[in-house]
Enzyme design. Structure first.
Site, PDB file in Angstrom:
ATOM      1  N   LYS A 198      60.310  46.080  32.309  1.00 36.99           N
ATOM      2  CA  LYS A 198      59.631  47.158  31.624  1.00 36.99           C
ATOM      3  C   LYS A 198      58.516  47.750  31.175  1.00 36.99           C
ATOM      4  O   LYS A 198      58.257  49.398  31.915  1.00 36.99           O
ATOM      5  CB  LYS A 198      59.848  47.496  29.660  1.00 36.99           C
ATOM      6  N   THR A 199      57.368  47.268  31.465  1.00 36.33           N
ATOM      7  CA  THR A 199      56.173  47.561  31.232  1.00 36.33           C
ATOM      8  C   THR A 199      56.135  48.331  33.100  1.00 36.33           C
ATOM      9  O   THR A 199      55.445  49.021  33.139  1.00 36.33           O
ATOM     10  CB  THR A 199      55.276  46.753  30.666  1.00 36.33           C
ATOM     11  N   ASP A 213      55.187  51.691  24.096  1.00 37.41           N
ATOM     12  CA  ASP A 213      55.680  50.506  24.016  1.00 37.41           C
ATOM     13  C   ASP A 213      56.036  50.152  22.829  1.00 37.41           C
ATOM     14  O   ASP A 213      55.641  50.356  21.832  1.00 37.41           O
ATOM     15  CB  ASP A 213      54.847  49.095  24.510  1.00 37.41           C
ATOM     16  N   THR A 252      63.043  46.644  23.329  1.00 41.17           N
ATOM     17  CA  THR A 252      63.755  44.895  23.089  1.00 41.17           C
ATOM     18  C   THR A 252      65.376  45.652  22.145  1.00 41.17           C
ATOM     19  O   THR A 252      66.131  44.420  22.311  1.00 41.17           O
ATOM     20  CB  THR A 252      62.895  44.272  22.900  1.00 41.17           C
ATOM     21  N   ARG A 293      57.883  37.644  33.605  1.00 41.17           N
ATOM     22  CA  ARG A 293      57.216  37.320  32.833  1.00 41.17           C
ATOM     23  C   ARG A 293      56.913  35.488  32.630  1.00 41.17           C
ATOM     24  O   ARG A 293      55.631  34.501  33.274  1.00 41.17           O
ATOM     25  CB  ARG A 293      57.020  37.378  31.419  1.00 41.17           C
TER      26      ARG A 293
END
Length: 342
Positions: free
Chosen positions: A67-68, A112, A161, A220
């Site tokens: 997402k980032t 975020d 999320t 990640r």
């Protein structure tokens, strides 16, 4: 020439710096999420031709899926700047003012964990998102007055999320709402090979596939596995990550072939050993393990649910046969309701 993105307001821990170093800088460099990449490229092409700001975008999905990454790639494509903050940091409308007033034309504001913003901050954002203005109240009581301050046209990108925790009016103001899916092993193996090259580390295809297969479909986590294998290879071998080195590194980190780590196995051992396989509630599990309930629901359970180690029922969490096999235990036989009465 595209301007370098300006990133402010984020944390500076080692994990963020490591992820930023390996993060793609262009849409064409992103591996996986092909449908979202294609839609983003179409929107970028359109806004460039129409000379309009990119529409507001909401990315949702489990942690670590990119997402980032999407948020930081878009300003590079547009040649503009980005400011970064998070929902928990915005406790009142005044906390948003520095970000909104310092935005450049067509720049991006990335929030975020946007679902953790208070409702009063959400409502303060409504006119900013729709009309590019903010309403500031000066004074109190009968002498109070409202000043409308115009803003430069910008794009708000939210990452969450838990999109269900966003209010309906807030969610509807995003023109694009994209859900990120887990990655395949092949996609993760490609990411591992690309990032190993960025880290100037030699890795075999077999080792990249081994790391990817134990990364739970999450880039990640794959990056974390790669960094650990790299450190292990330089400490215990010649620096090259082979299949044997990768397996030795993962074994030392207590990561099994299913991608489960020590905390995942502790969850299953608690559910089966203490609660006889369930059903039991998340709060009881969290208290027994001495772990925050959010950690279980956001980080541990999604993968166990997806791989069918556990199921959620109206009465609570229950272990499935796959969990018993992983721990080397026999699954208890089901007892009919009639037999329990006599």
């Amino acid at each position: 020439m595209a301007r370098e993105p300006i990133i402010t307001g984020g944390g500076n821990d080692d994990l963020r710096r490591r992820d930023a170093a390996l993060r793609p800088r262009r849409l064409s460099e992103i591996v996986g999420q092909s449908a979202i990449v294609q839609k983003m490229q179409i929107n970028l092409n359109a806004c460039k031709k129409l000379k309009e700001p990119l529409g507001h975008i909401l990315f949702d999905g489990p942690p670590g899926l990119g997402k980032t990454t999407f948020a930081t790639v878009l300003p590079n494509e547009l040649g503009t700047t980005i400011q970064v903050t998070s929902g928990p940091a915005l406790s009142k409308p005044a906390d948003l003012l520095p970000f909104l007033t310092n935005l450049d034309e067509n720049s991006i504001l990335f929030i975020d964990e946007i679902h953790r913003m208070p409702r009063v901050v959400e409502e303060f954002l409504y006119p900013a998102m729709e009309d590019f203005r903010i309403d500031i109240v000066l004074g109190e009581g009968m002498s109070a007055r409202t000043i409308s301050m115009p803003l430069k046209r910008f794009t708000l990108i939210g990452a969450t999320t838990r999109s269900g925790m966003l209010s309906g009016p807030m969610r509807d103001r995003f023109r694009m709402q994209e859900h990120l899916e887990f990655y395949s092993v092949e996609e993760l193996a490609t990411i591992v090979r690309i990032n190993a090259k960025k880290l100037e580390t030699s890795i075999t295809d077999e080792a990249a596939h081994e790391l990817a297969s134990r990364s739970r479909g999450t880039p990640r986590i794959a990056n974390g596995r790669l960094h650990w294998a790299r450190s292990y290879a330089h400490s215990e071998a010649d620096g090259k990550i082979t299949l044997d080195i990768a397996r030795q590194a993962l074994a030392m980190a207590q990561i099994d072939r299913e991608g489960l780590d020590k905390q995942d196995r502790q969850y299953l051992e608690t559910l089966i050993g203490v609660f006889s396989g369930g059903p039991t509630g998340a709060e009881a599990l969290a208290a027994t393990m001495n772990i925050a309930g959010d950690t279980l629901s956001d980080e541990v359970e999604p993968y166990l649910l997806r791989e069918q180690f556990i199921v959620r029922t109206p009465r609570g969490r229950m272990a499935k046969e796959k969990a018993y096999k992983l721990l080397g235990r026999d699954m208890p036989k089901k007892v009919d309701d009639e037999e329990t009465l006599f």
